[in-house]
Design a protein around this motif. Sequence first.
Motif, PDB file in Angstrom:
ATOM      1  N   PRO A 149       0.739  -1.113   0.087  1.00  0.00           N
ATOM      2  CA  PRO A 149      -0.016  -0.133  -0.090  1.00  0.00           C
ATOM      3  C   PRO A 149       0.888   1.289  -0.022  1.00  0.00           C
ATOM      4  N   ALA A 150       1.780   1.446   0.847  1.00  0.00           N
ATOM      5  CA  ALA A 150       2.627   2.519   1.056  1.00  0.00           C
ATOM      6  C   ALA A 150       3.306   2.589  -0.250  1.00  0.00           C
ATOM      7  N   ARG A 161       8.323  -5.652  -0.681  1.00  0.00           N
ATOM      8  CA  ARG A 161       8.008  -5.347   1.038  1.00  0.00           C
ATOM      9  C   ARG A 161       8.782  -4.423   1.837  1.00  0.00           C
ATOM     10  N   TRP A 162       9.928  -4.977   1.476  1.00  0.00           N
ATOM     11  CA  TRP A 162      10.871  -3.845   2.447  1.00  0.00           C
ATOM     12  C   TRP A 162      10.815  -2.594   1.998  1.00  0.00           C
ATOM     13  N   LEU A 163      10.930  -2.216   0.546  1.00  0.00           N
ATOM     14  CA  LEU A 163      10.790  -0.902   0.332  1.00  0.00           C
ATOM     15  C   LEU A 163       9.516  -0.348   0.676  1.00  0.00           C
ATOM     16  N   ASP A 164       8.394  -1.084   0.432  1.00  0.00           N
ATOM     17  CA  ASP A 164       6.960  -0.727   1.170  1.00  0.00           C
ATOM     18  C   ASP A 164       7.268  -0.226   2.608  1.00  0.00           C
ATOM     19  N   ALA A 165       7.832  -1.022   3.400  1.00  0.00           N
ATOM     20  CA  ALA A 165       7.739  -0.886   4.913  1.00  0.00           C
ATOM     21  C   ALA A 165       8.630   0.438   5.298  1.00  0.00           C
ATOM     22  N   LEU A 203       8.232   6.062   6.652  1.00  0.00           N
ATOM     23  CA  LEU A 203       8.354   7.473   6.346  1.00  0.00           C
ATOM     24  C   LEU A 203       7.254   8.526   6.202  1.00  0.00           C
ATOM     25  N   GLU A 204       6.022   7.966   5.920  1.00  0.00           N
ATOM     26  CA  GLU A 204       4.768   8.612   5.473  1.00  0.00           C
ATOM     27  C   GLU A 204       4.568   9.594   6.476  1.00  0.00           C
ATOM     28  N   ALA A 256       8.920  11.809  -3.090  1.00  0.00           N
ATOM     29  CA  ALA A 256      10.161  12.024  -3.830  1.00  0.00           C
ATOM     30  C   ALA A 256      11.185  12.060  -2.845  1.00  0.00           C
ATOM     31  N   GLN A 257      10.867  12.952  -1.870  1.00  0.00           N
ATOM     32  CA  GLN A 257      11.672  13.255  -0.825  1.00  0.00           C
ATOM     33  C   GLN A 257      11.787  12.189   0.294  1.00  0.00           C
ATOM     34  N   ARG A 258      10.768  11.521   0.300  1.00  0.00           N
ATOM     35  CA  ARG A 258      10.760  10.388   1.099  1.00  0.00           C
ATOM     36  C   ARG A 258      11.640   9.175   0.604  1.00  0.00           C
TER      37      ARG A 258
END
Lengths: 250, 250
Positions: free
Chosen positions: A212-213, B148-152, B157-158, B165-167
Motif C-alpha cells: 500500500p505505501a 515489501r521491504w521498500l514498502d515498509a 516515512l509517511e 520523492a523526498q521520502r
Amino acid sequence: MAGRNARSGKEQQDKPRDPQAVLALLWGEQEQPTRGPKPTLSPQRIAAAAVELADAQGLDAVSMSKVAAEFGVSAMALYRYVPGKAELVELMIESVLAEVPDLSAAEGDWRAATRLWARRCLDLYRAHPWALAATAMRRQAMGPHQLRWLDAAHAALEPTGLPAAQRHQVFVLVVGLVRSLAQQTADFDADQDREWNRLTAEVLRRHADRFPALTRAIAEGAFEPDGTDPLDFGLDRILDGVEALVAGRP
Amino acid sequence: MAGRNARSGKEQQDKPRDPQAVLALLWGEQEQPTRGPKPTLSPQRIAAAAVELADAQGLDAVSMSKVAAEFGVSAMALYRYVPGKAELVELMIESVLAEVPDLSAAEGDWRAATRLWARRCLDLYRAHPWALAATAMRRQAMGPHQLRWLDAAHAALEPTGLPAAQRHQVFVLVVGLVRSLAQQTADFDADQDREWNRLTAEVLRRHADRFPALTRAIAEGAFEPDGTDPLDFGLDRILDGVEALVAGRP
DNA sequence: GCTGTTGTGTTTACGGTATATACAGTTGGT
DNA sequence: ACCAACTGTATATACCGTAAACACAACAGC
C-alpha cells in the motif's frame, strides 16, 4: 559468523597472500632489481590498461589474458608484476583515485568542503561504475591515494570541532550516500531500464494490496525526477544533522 | 559492444535473458506443468541451499555444481528450475529478504520506525555478508520480498508528511548508511584485521607528512571503538536533518 | 490398456577463467 | 666470460557457466 572466511567478492580469500608484499606493491615501495632484462611493463601501466578495459566493457572484461593482450604479451607475463588478479583490482582502484580532490577553495567551510568531497567522489564512481563492485567487499589494503582521499575527508570535517571518532562516523555517512547514489545510476541503460520499470510496475499493480505505501508513493511520483539533485538533498540532510550535533541543539 | 552494456557485477549482462520470465520466477508466477515426472527440486529450495552455501563459505562457493551437489544431482539439473546463475543470485537475495520487518510497534513514530527498519536491514547484511556484493551492481528485477521491504520503508516515512520523492531520497540515505556500515564489518576476521591495521599504520607513520589530518585523527583515536553504536549515530544525524526539513527550519 | 507429448535429470563438450610449473632468452655484476 | 637474476612464454591443471543431445518418467487422450 563463527570462523573466518566468509568472503563475498569474487577475488582473493583462501589464498593468504603476503600482506606486506601487497602493501609494498600499492605504495610502490618494492626495490627494483638491477640484473636481468628491462621490464617492458609496470604494475601501474597494467592497472591503467585494466581500468581502460573496465571503463569500456565492465569489470567482467578484465581478465588476465585480455589485459595482457593489450600489451601483446602472454597472460602469465603479468604475474611478473602483480601477484594475482585480486591485487590487480586493488591497483585499479588505487589508480582511479589518483587525483585527490582539491578542497582548498572551501578552506574552513566544512559544509562546502564536504560537499565538494562528496561530489568528486560521486563523479569518480560515475566515471568508473565497476569501482562500486570492485570495492563491494571489505578491502584490507589501502594505497596512498585511497588514504589521501580519507585524509581529505577528515581535513574537511576538522573545522566542525567534533571528536575524531564522530568525524569518522560522519565520513561513513557521506560515503554511504555517495555509493548509494552511484549504484542507482550505475550501468544505466535507458531502454532496458524502461522495460524493467514497465514490467515491475505492472506486476506491482497486480499486487497493489500487498504494497500500500509503495503504491501510494508511486502514485505521488516518488520515482519521477523532481529536478533536485539527489546528492545535494542527501548532503543537506546529513550536514543539517551534523550541524545540530555541533551546535549541541537537543 | 558499442553503446550500453558496461556492467560491473560478475553475473548476467550480454545475455539478454527474458525479463518477463525472470519476474515470473521471482514472483512464483509460472504455471507448473501437469505432464512429465515430478520435479525433485524447486527454485526456492535451490536458492535456500545456495544461501546456506554462501553464508558458510562466501559467494564464491556458490557454483552451479556445488549447489547441485547439495541435492545429489548434476549441475545441469538446476537449469530446469533456474535460467542461469544470475537469476539464482536474484532468488538468493529474495530468499534472504523473506522476513519483512514488523514496524507496527513504532506505529506513527517515523523516527522509531525508520530506526527499526535500518536495524533489521543491517542485521540482515550482517547475517549474509555476501548480500552486499550480490547487490553491488544495479539489479533490475525486484521480487515481492524486496518490494515489501521498500514498502515498509515508505510506510515508516509517511508520517513525516514529506512528498514521496523526498521520502525516497531519505530512504536512499538510510540504505546508504546501512550498507556502508555493513561493509565495514563484513567478513571481519579479528586476527587478519589486526595484522592489516598494524601494517597500514606502520606505512602511514612513515608517510605521516602526506596525511596530516588522518594522522591527527588516528592520534585522536578516530578508529578506536568509542562505545556508541555507529548505526545509532548515523541515524541520529540523518533523522535530525530530516526533522529539520519537516519542521521547515532554515 | 496403449501411445505420444512433455518435462526430467544426465552426460558430454566447449570456451572461458586464474594460476602453478617448467623453460628459454636476456641482462648486469663479478 | 661467467653466473645469477630476471624476463616473457608455453604448457597444464582445475575450475567455472552453460549449450546440446540423450534416456527415462509420467500424464493426456485415445
